[in-house]
Motif scaffolding. Structure first.
Motif, PDB file in Angstrom:
ATOM      1  N   ALA A 203      43.753  29.285  59.909  1.00 23.30           N
ATOM      2  CA  ALA A 203      43.962  28.939  60.626  1.00 23.30           C
ATOM      3  C   ALA A 203      42.829  29.407  62.034  1.00 23.30           C
ATOM      4  O   ALA A 203      42.451  28.942  63.040  1.00 23.30           O
ATOM      5  CB  ALA A 203      45.683  29.016  61.698  1.00 23.30           C
ATOM      6  N   ALA A 204      42.830  30.840  61.907  1.00 24.90           N
ATOM      7  CA  ALA A 204      42.115  31.521  62.873  1.00 24.90           C
ATOM      8  C   ALA A 204      40.746  32.339  61.890  1.00 24.90           C
ATOM      9  O   ALA A 204      41.197  33.146  60.732  1.00 24.90           O
ATOM     10  CB  ALA A 204      43.311  31.781  63.586  1.00 24.90           C
ATOM     11  N   PRO A 205      39.921  32.626  62.466  1.00 25.29           N
ATOM     12  CA  PRO A 205      39.280  33.657  61.943  1.00 25.29           C
ATOM     13  C   PRO A 205      40.091  34.502  62.150  1.00 25.29           C
ATOM     14  O   PRO A 205      40.511  34.871  62.735  1.00 25.29           O
ATOM     15  CB  PRO A 205      37.754  33.469  62.581  1.00 25.29           C
ATOM     16  CG  PRO A 205      38.797  33.171  64.178  1.00 25.29           C
ATOM     17  CD  PRO A 205      39.511  32.487  64.090  1.00 25.29           C
ATOM     18  N   SER A 206      38.934  35.929  61.132  1.00 22.78           N
ATOM     19  CA  SER A 206      39.705  37.453  61.003  1.00 22.78           C
ATOM     20  C   SER A 206      39.157  38.221  61.794  1.00 22.78           C
ATOM     21  O   SER A 206      38.257  37.355  62.974  1.00 22.78           O
ATOM     22  CB  SER A 206      39.454  37.993  59.819  1.00 22.78           C
ATOM     23  OG  SER A 206      38.252  38.782  59.534  1.00 22.78           O
TER      24      SER A 206
ATOM     25  N   PRO B 256      43.927  24.543  75.896  1.00 21.64           N
ATOM     26  CA  PRO B 256      43.185  23.703  74.673  1.00 21.64           C
ATOM     27  C   PRO B 256      41.741  23.766  73.970  1.00 21.64           C
ATOM     28  O   PRO B 256      41.659  23.734  73.157  1.00 21.64           O
ATOM     29  CB  PRO B 256      43.597  22.422  75.787  1.00 21.64           C
ATOM     30  CG  PRO B 256      44.614  22.412  76.548  1.00 21.64           C
ATOM     31  CD  PRO B 256      44.367  23.751  76.874  1.00 21.64           C
ATOM     32  N   HIS B 257      40.667  24.152  75.143  1.00 20.17           N
ATOM     33  CA  HIS B 257      39.638  24.309  74.236  1.00 20.17           C
ATOM     34  C   HIS B 257      39.206  25.572  73.793  1.00 20.17           C
ATOM     35  O   HIS B 257      38.563  25.274  73.004  1.00 20.17           O
ATOM     36  CB  HIS B 257      38.448  23.910  75.758  1.00 20.17           C
ATOM     37  CG  HIS B 257      38.244  25.456  77.053  1.00 20.17           C
ATOM     38  ND1 HIS B 257      39.695  25.856  77.531  1.00 20.17           N
ATOM     39  CD2 HIS B 257      37.330  25.983  76.776  1.00 20.17           C
ATOM     40  CE1 HIS B 257      39.121  27.223  78.293  1.00 20.17           C
ATOM     41  NE2 HIS B 257      37.745  27.204  77.785  1.00 20.17           N
ATOM     42  N   VAL B 258      39.678  26.441  74.006  1.00 23.72           N
ATOM     43  CA  VAL B 258      39.999  27.664  73.606  1.00 23.72           C
ATOM     44  C   VAL B 258      40.664  27.883  71.698  1.00 23.72           C
ATOM     45  O   VAL B 258      40.339  28.061  70.462  1.00 23.72           O
ATOM     46  CB  VAL B 258      40.531  29.129  74.304  1.00 23.72           C
ATOM     47  CG1 VAL B 258      39.861  30.132  73.470  1.00 23.72           C
ATOM     48  CG2 VAL B 258      40.089  28.946  75.702  1.00 23.72           C
TER      49      VAL B 258
ATOM     50  N   GLY C  91      47.215  32.438  69.812  1.00 31.38           N
ATOM     51  CA  GLY C  91      47.009  31.337  69.019  1.00 31.38           C
ATOM     52  C   GLY C  91      47.664  31.056  68.309  1.00 31.38           C
ATOM     53  O   GLY C  91      47.951  30.089  67.890  1.00 31.38           O
ATOM     54  N   MET C  92      48.420  32.638  67.761  1.00 30.00           N
ATOM     55  CA  MET C  92      49.351  32.354  66.987  1.00 30.00           C
ATOM     56  C   MET C  92      51.431  32.129  67.572  1.00 30.00           C
ATOM     57  O   MET C  92      51.503  30.540  67.192  1.00 30.00           O
ATOM     58  CB  MET C  92      49.542  32.944  66.548  1.00 30.00           C
ATOM     59  CG  MET C  92      48.821  33.656  65.129  1.00 30.00           C
ATOM     60  SD  MET C  92      49.038  35.106  64.196  1.00 30.00           S
ATOM     61  CE  MET C  92      50.319  34.733  63.293  1.00 30.00           C
TER      62      MET C  92
ATOM     63  N   LEU D 289      38.582  28.212  68.316  1.00 29.68           N
ATOM     64  CA  LEU D 289      39.403  29.013  67.943  1.00 29.68           C
ATOM     65  C   LEU D 289      39.308  28.426  66.477  1.00 29.68           C
ATOM     66  O   LEU D 289      39.131  29.491  65.168  1.00 29.68           O
ATOM     67  CB  LEU D 289      40.694  29.536  68.148  1.00 29.68           C
ATOM     68  CG  LEU D 289      41.034  30.964  66.900  1.00 29.68           C
ATOM     69  CD1 LEU D 289      40.415  32.045  67.334  1.00 29.68           C
ATOM     70  CD2 LEU D 289      42.480  31.452  67.446  1.00 29.68           C
ATOM     71  N   ALA D 290      39.644  27.035  65.883  1.00 29.95           N
ATOM     72  CA  ALA D 290      40.133  26.657  64.754  1.00 29.95           C
ATOM     73  C   ALA D 290      39.021  26.072  63.941  1.00 29.95           C
ATOM     74  O   ALA D 290      38.183  26.191  62.507  1.00 29.95           O
ATOM     75  CB  ALA D 290      41.258  25.691  64.875  1.00 29.95           C
TER      76      ALA D 290
END
Length: 553
Positions: free
Chosen positions: A94-97, A79-81, A72-73, A85-86
């Motif tokens: 920007a993303a969950p832990s 794109p859908h994932v 993700g980083m 994630l966002a």
């Protein structure tokens, strides 16, 4: 399934129907969730499914989550994932832990997508068939124990359920169906102890604006002022609502009109102040014609603008004076003469010992004068305690800010009772007393107000309906034999009523023991004998006869 217990007025049911309880416990969180919560749960589900795809290929869950975050980083996710994630991250990230994603995986395994809803409380509970009967058996006024409910379910209804299951269910139902439900403890006690109530502040009131009064049968044994027997006085107490300062009190036989009127009269005269409002009990001593009549009532003659009567059965309404009585009980009565305290929490054997010693003459009861002196000393200490709403000031200091409103009459006039009577031939009759004065000639046929003293009936004050003084009429005749004054007359009447009640009880006990004579049965038994004597007289000669009217067994 469950019984509905209707209220006395035919209003809402006390016990909630089983269907509603089951709906509370087995509701569908997904259906009840908002669109925003559902969208967040869908985003979390997309993240979980991506992680589960990696674990299915042999990667551990920890490594799969780390790989997801690294991709993700780096921007290497589909794109859908990346969108999901966002969307599942917090607003400032920007993303969950990693820990949050691992927790979502565990929740998804246990409860599916509904478990991923924000603030989800757990999995949906499936309704059991014994829930309804358990609620019905548990919510009755007899307050059965949970173990008894369990035995009834197993032995009578045939449910295969353990005691722990029954206990866990009954302790987890809504409060209105639990241990202290209205169906178990009663609607009134539930309203007083369980339901929310509004705490009222008196900060905006001024000292002397409102007096609150009530009666309390003191939990202490004293010597009766007349007989010397064991006696519990009825205390009538008034406190100022703002300062909580006790402005007056009396000890009497009962909380009747005479006690209440004299307490108010002495209270108004002591501080030379009549409050605009009185907040009092709804009992007969406070609410009757002698006190409440718009023309001749005590409140109107004293200058009270409004009297508010508390709702029956609602001690919270006059909680200030109820709290005062609780403090009197705990702080004074229990410690003044401990052996003569007689509250419900007194040790029964100690109380019985005190009664036996008093009746045997080995223990002297405190007198009313001793009680009054000690109570006045305690109230002085109480007045200098910190105020409950402002710890920086005492009750006495707040009360010292009083701006008096003088009463409309003197204490002697306030202690009088008044009644409206029609003048006839320059005189008026009140009960068995007649009063006359030459000034009353001009008011023949008109209604006037007669004010009388319960302790001295020799003179009655006559006023117009507007309150203007006319004359002091003198007692000219006492019809039949009457007591020296009205107060003594009331005492005699009260004694007569008590004797009549005792006679009724004695007659009842004799009837139960079969000692009463049935007059009708005696008359029916005597009739044949009388008829026989009458025939014998008719058949005999003219010689005088002696009749024997006794009945032989």
């Amino acid at each position: 399934m469950i019984k509905r217990i209707e209220s006395a007025t035919g209003g809402a049911t006390v016990v909630m129907p089983t269907a509603k309880v089951l709906a509370l416990r087995s509701r569908d969180p997904w259906r009840e969730a908002t669109d925003r919560a559902r969208q967040e749960a869908l985003s979390r589900e997309g993240v979980v499914l991506y992680v589960r795809g990696l674990t299915d290929s042999g990667v551990t869950q920890n490594n799969a989550v780390l790989l997801l975050l690294e991709r993700g980083m780096a921007g290497n996710l589909p794109p859908h994932v990346a969108y999901m994630l966002a969307g599942s991250a917090k607003a400032d990230r920007a993303a969950p832990s990693r820990s949050a994603i691992c927790e979502w995986c565990a929740q998804y395994r246990e409860g599916g997508i509904a478990a991923l809803l924000p603030d989800h409380k757990g999995r949906v509970v499936e309704a059991a068939g014994w829930w309804g009967p358990a609620l019905e058996y548990y919510n009755v006024p007899g307050k059965p124990d949970m173990s008894a409910v369990h035995r009834r379910l197993v032995e009578v209804d045939g449910f295969a359920v353990s005691y722990d299951q029954v206990r866990n269910y009954l302790t987890g139902v809504p409060a209105m169906l639990g241990r202290n439900s209205p169906a178990r403890i009663g609607k009134n006690l539930y309203r007083l102890t369980e339901k929310a109530y509004i705490r009222r502040s008196t900060e905006n009131a001024l000292p002397g604006d409102v007096y609150v009064a009530d009666g309390y049968r003191a939990d202490v044994y004293l010597a009766h002022p007349v007989t010397g027997d064991i006696w519990r006085p009825e205390l009538t107490v008034a406190i100022d609502m703002r300062s909580r300062f006790p402005v007056g009190w009396r000890a009497d036989e009962h909380e009747g009109t005479y006690a209440v009127q004299n307490m108010w009269a002495e209270c108004f005269a002591r501080w030379n102040h009549v409050p605009p409002l009185l907040y009092v009990d709804n009992g007969s001593g406070y609410k009757n014609k002698l006190m409440s009549d718009e023309m001749t009532g005590f409140y109107a003659r004293a200058g009270v603008q409004q009297v508010i009567h508390a709702i029956p059965g609602n001690p919270h309404g006059k909680g200030w004076v109820e709290r005062f009585f609780r403090i009197v009980k705990d702080d004074f009565l229990k410690l003044w003469r401990p052996e003569f305290y007689c509250g419900t929490d007194m040790a029964p054997e100690a109380l019985s010992h005190t009664v036996r010693e008093v009746k045997a003459g080995r223990l002297a009861l405190p007198t009313l004068a001793q009680f009054s002196d000690a109570f006045n000393e305690w109230m002085l200490r109480y007045a200098y305690r910190p105020h409950p709403e402002d710890k920086n000031v005492t009750r006495a200091e707040l009360w010292s800010q009083l701006v008096p409103i003088p009463p409309h009459a003197s204490v002697t006039e306030l202690k009088r009772q008044a009644v409206t009577l029609t003048v006839q031939r320059a005189s008026v009759k009140h009960g068995r007393r007649e009063y006359k004065h030459p000034e009353l000639h001009a008011f023949n046929g008109q209604k006037l107000v007669l004010e009388y003293d319960l302790m001295d009936d020799r003179i009655a004050v006559m006023r117009t309906l507007e309150g203007r003084w006319i004359c002091d009429a003198h007692l000219i005749s006492a019809i039949d034999a009457i007591a020296p004054n009205r107060m003594e007359e009331k005492r005699v009447a009260r004694v007569d009523d008590a004797m009549k009640r005792l006679e009724k009880k004695m007659d009842e006990q004799k009837a139960r023991a079969g000692l009463l004579i049935d007059a009708d049965a005696v008359a029916e038994g005597a009739l044949p004998s009388l008829e026989g004597e009458a025939r014998r007289i008719a058949d005999g000669d003219d010689e005088p006869l002696l009749l024997d009217l006794t009945i032989d067994d």
